[in-house]
Design a protein around this motif. Structure first.
Motif, mmCIF file in Angstrom:
data_model
loop_
_atom_site.group_PDB
_atom_site.id
_atom_site.type_symbol
_atom_site.label_atom_id
_atom_site.label_comp_id
_atom_site.label_asym_id
_atom_site.label_seq_id
_atom_site.Cartn_x
_atom_site.Cartn_y
_atom_site.Cartn_z
ATOM 1 N N ARG A 23 0.821 -1.213 0.000
ATOM 2 C CA ARG A 23 0.000 0.000 0.000
ATOM 3 C C ARG A 23 0.855 1.263 0.000
ATOM 4 N NH1 ARG A 23 -4.071 -1.226 -2.514
ATOM 5 N NH2 ARG A 23 -2.482 -2.677 -3.245
ATOM 6 N N LEU A 24 1.963 1.245 0.725
ATOM 7 C CA LEU A 24 2.870 2.400 0.726
ATOM 8 C C LEU A 24 3.453 2.626 -0.659
ATOM 9 C CD1 LEU A 24 4.772 1.904 4.125
ATOM 10 C CD2 LEU A 24 3.085 3.670 3.580
ATOM 11 N N ALA A 25 3.854 1.523 -1.296
ATOM 12 C CA ALA A 25 4.396 1.625 -2.652
ATOM 13 C C ALA A 25 3.332 2.147 -3.614
ATOM 14 C CB ALA A 25 4.917 0.264 -3.111
ATOM 15 N N LEU A 26 2.097 1.689 -3.437
ATOM 16 C CA LEU A 26 0.993 2.141 -4.285
ATOM 17 C C LEU A 26 0.756 3.638 -4.126
ATOM 18 C CD1 LEU A 26 -1.470 1.599 -6.117
ATOM 19 C CD2 LEU A 26 -2.767 1.076 -4.042
ATOM 20 N N PHE A 56 -0.123 -4.639 -5.731
ATOM 21 C CA PHE A 56 0.472 -3.672 -6.637
ATOM 22 C C PHE A 56 1.896 -4.057 -7.027
ATOM 23 C CE2 PHE A 56 3.194 0.216 -6.745
ATOM 24 C CZ PHE A 56 2.827 0.653 -8.004
ATOM 25 N N LEU A 57 2.673 -4.583 -6.077
ATOM 26 C CA LEU A 57 4.081 -4.864 -6.332
ATOM 27 C C LEU A 57 4.287 -5.920 -7.412
ATOM 28 C CD1 LEU A 57 5.539 -4.687 -2.708
ATOM 29 C CD2 LEU A 57 5.803 -3.021 -4.566
ATOM 30 N N THR A 58 3.361 -6.868 -7.525
ATOM 31 C CA THR A 58 3.495 -7.855 -8.599
ATOM 32 C C THR A 58 3.268 -7.213 -9.967
ATOM 33 O OG1 THR A 58 1.169 -8.508 -8.389
ATOM 34 C CG2 THR A 58 2.787 -9.742 -7.097
ATOM 35 N N GLN A 59 2.394 -6.212 -10.019
ATOM 36 C CA GLN A 59 2.188 -5.466 -11.268
ATOM 37 C C GLN A 59 3.441 -4.672 -11.621
ATOM 38 O OE1 GLN A 59 -1.870 -3.712 -11.943
ATOM 39 N NE2 GLN A 59 -2.067 -4.005 -9.728
ATOM 40 N N ALA A 61 6.486 -5.466 -10.811
ATOM 41 C CA ALA A 61 7.507 -6.416 -11.252
ATOM 42 C C ALA A 61 7.330 -6.786 -12.719
ATOM 43 C CB ALA A 61 7.472 -7.662 -10.377
ATOM 44 N N SER A 62 6.078 -6.875 -13.148
ATOM 45 C CA SER A 62 5.806 -7.227 -14.544
ATOM 46 C C SER A 62 5.775 -6.002 -15.458
ATOM 47 C CB SER A 62 4.478 -7.970 -14.648
ATOM 48 O OG SER A 62 3.397 -7.123 -14.265
ATOM 49 N N LYS A 63 5.891 -4.807 -14.863
ATOM 50 C CA LYS A 63 5.840 -3.539 -15.605
ATOM 51 C C LYS A 63 4.543 -3.425 -16.407
ATOM 52 C CE LYS A 63 10.813 -2.849 -15.819
ATOM 53 N NZ LYS A 63 11.995 -2.564 -16.655
ATOM 54 N N HIS A 64 3.464 -3.873 -15.782
ATOM 55 C CA HIS A 64 2.155 -3.839 -16.427
ATOM 56 C C HIS A 64 1.092 -3.573 -15.365
ATOM 57 C CE1 HIS A 64 -1.671 -5.608 -17.830
ATOM 58 N NE2 HIS A 64 -1.296 -5.176 -19.009
ATOM 59 N N LEU A 65 0.327 -2.493 -15.546
ATOM 60 C CA LEU A 65 -0.754 -2.147 -14.626
ATOM 61 C C LEU A 65 -2.084 -2.436 -15.303
ATOM 62 C CD1 LEU A 65 0.592 1.327 -13.392
ATOM 63 C CD2 LEU A 65 1.001 -0.930 -12.385
ATOM 64 N N ARG A 97 1.465 -0.023 -19.862
ATOM 65 C CA ARG A 97 2.834 -0.519 -19.943
ATOM 66 C C ARG A 97 3.775 0.518 -19.356
ATOM 67 N NH1 ARG A 97 0.585 -0.728 -24.779
ATOM 68 N NH2 ARG A 97 2.017 0.827 -25.638
ATOM 69 N N VAL A 98 4.649 0.087 -18.448
ATOM 70 C CA VAL A 98 5.562 0.998 -17.758
ATOM 71 C C VAL A 98 6.989 0.715 -18.211
ATOM 72 C CG1 VAL A 98 6.443 1.768 -15.527
ATOM 73 C CG2 VAL A 98 4.040 1.099 -15.763
ATOM 74 N N THR A 99 7.714 1.770 -18.528
ATOM 75 C CA THR A 99 9.121 1.665 -18.891
ATOM 76 C C THR A 99 9.968 2.220 -17.766
ATOM 77 O OG1 THR A 99 8.569 1.966 -21.227
ATOM 78 C CG2 THR A 99 10.868 2.287 -20.606
ATOM 79 N N GLY A 100 11.008 1.481 -17.365
ATOM 80 C CA GLY A 100 11.860 1.910 -16.265
ATOM 81 C C GLY A 100 11.418 1.280 -14.962
ATOM 82 N N SER A 101 12.065 1.658 -13.873
ATOM 83 C CA SER A 101 11.754 1.093 -12.561
ATOM 84 C C SER A 101 10.587 1.806 -11.922
ATOM 85 C CB SER A 101 12.975 1.200 -11.647
ATOM 86 O OG SER A 101 13.271 2.550 -11.375
ATOM 87 N N PHE A 102 9.988 1.160 -10.919
ATOM 88 C CA PHE A 102 8.830 1.742 -10.232
ATOM 89 C C PHE A 102 9.185 3.067 -9.568
ATOM 90 C CE2 PHE A 102 8.700 1.486 -5.551
ATOM 91 C CZ PHE A 102 7.576 2.237 -5.288
#
Length: 232
Positions: A23-26, A56-59, A61-65, A97-102
């Motif tokens: 949740r904090l990461a989100l 959220f963290l698994t999304q 990791a896959s760079k996909h929301l 689709r996300v490019t780069g790190s979270f």
């Protein structure tokens, strides 16, 4: 048995920690995406971002929301050189689709998006470039009221007009009927004021206008898009 209870307690604690971290990461990601959208679009109004799905963290990791909901207030678009204020824009963006790190993503693009933009009648009146104010006319119509001078006589008319979207980028307003009362030229003069096309640009890249619906609260415009840039 005691060891099993200890393992269960540890599992519950770790699960709780994971949820808190998730949740904090989100919350951090939603804040960062909102800042990127404000920067990318040059917005001054509030931006609200809600990332759907758990965890959220698994999304990440896959760079996909799966889905990102965005609400923006006070969007300034342009219509043929004039600024048009969109009081509210809401959108659901899917398969992002996300490019780069979270923590430092460089870009985010949605495969598809749907949403609604709202323009107040005051702002629509300003976009018409005439002295005829636009208001709600009921039954899915807008009402345009104003006056023209004809043969030294001031003639005031209110007309009900239909609003449509043309080519995915243009709002078209056309009077259904202009009462002329047999006076030559009156319909043409009034239509010069009441009928107008306004091409809207400056919306997030990839979004296009789909349908316009007059309501009591303003003109509601359905928007759709593919490969919509969310942040970058």
């Amino acid at each position: 048995m005691r060891a099993l209870r200890i393992l269960l307690v540890v599992a519950v604690i770790l699960g709780g920690v994971f949820v808190i971290v998730d949740r904090l990461a989100l919350n951090y990601a939603e804040s960062e995406v909102a800042k990127r959208i404000q920067s990318r679009q040059g917005l001054t109004g509030a931006v609200d971002v809600s990332i759907k799905g758990f965890p959220f963290l698994t999304q990440v990791a896959s760079k996909h929301l799966d889905q990102v909901d965005v609400g923006v207030e006070g969007v300034e678009a342009s219509a043929q050189g004039r600024t048009v204020r969109i009081s509210e824009l809401t959108a659901e963006l899917h398969d992002v689709r996300v490019t780069g790190s979270f923590s430092g993503f460089s870009d985010a693009t949605a495969d598809r998006a749907t949403g609604t933009a709202r323009i107040s009648y005051e702002d629509l009146s300003a976009a018409s470039e005439s002295d005829f104010p636009v208001s709600y006319g009921g039954d899915g119509k807008v009402k345009v009221t104003g006056s023209v001078e004809l043969l030294g006589r001031k003639i005031t008319r209110s007309v009900l007009s239909s609003v449509s979207v043309v080519d995915g980028s243009t709002i078209r307003v056309r009077a259904d009927e202009v009462p002329g009362e047999g006076l030559p030229g009156i319909e043409e003069q009034i239509r010069e004021k009441t009928d107008f096309d306004r091409r809207i640009s400056g919306l997030p890249e990839g979004l296009k206008l789909e349908k316009a619906e007059p309501t009591k609260d303003g003109l509601e415009i359905s928007v759709t898009g593919t490969n919509v840039g969310l942040a970058g």
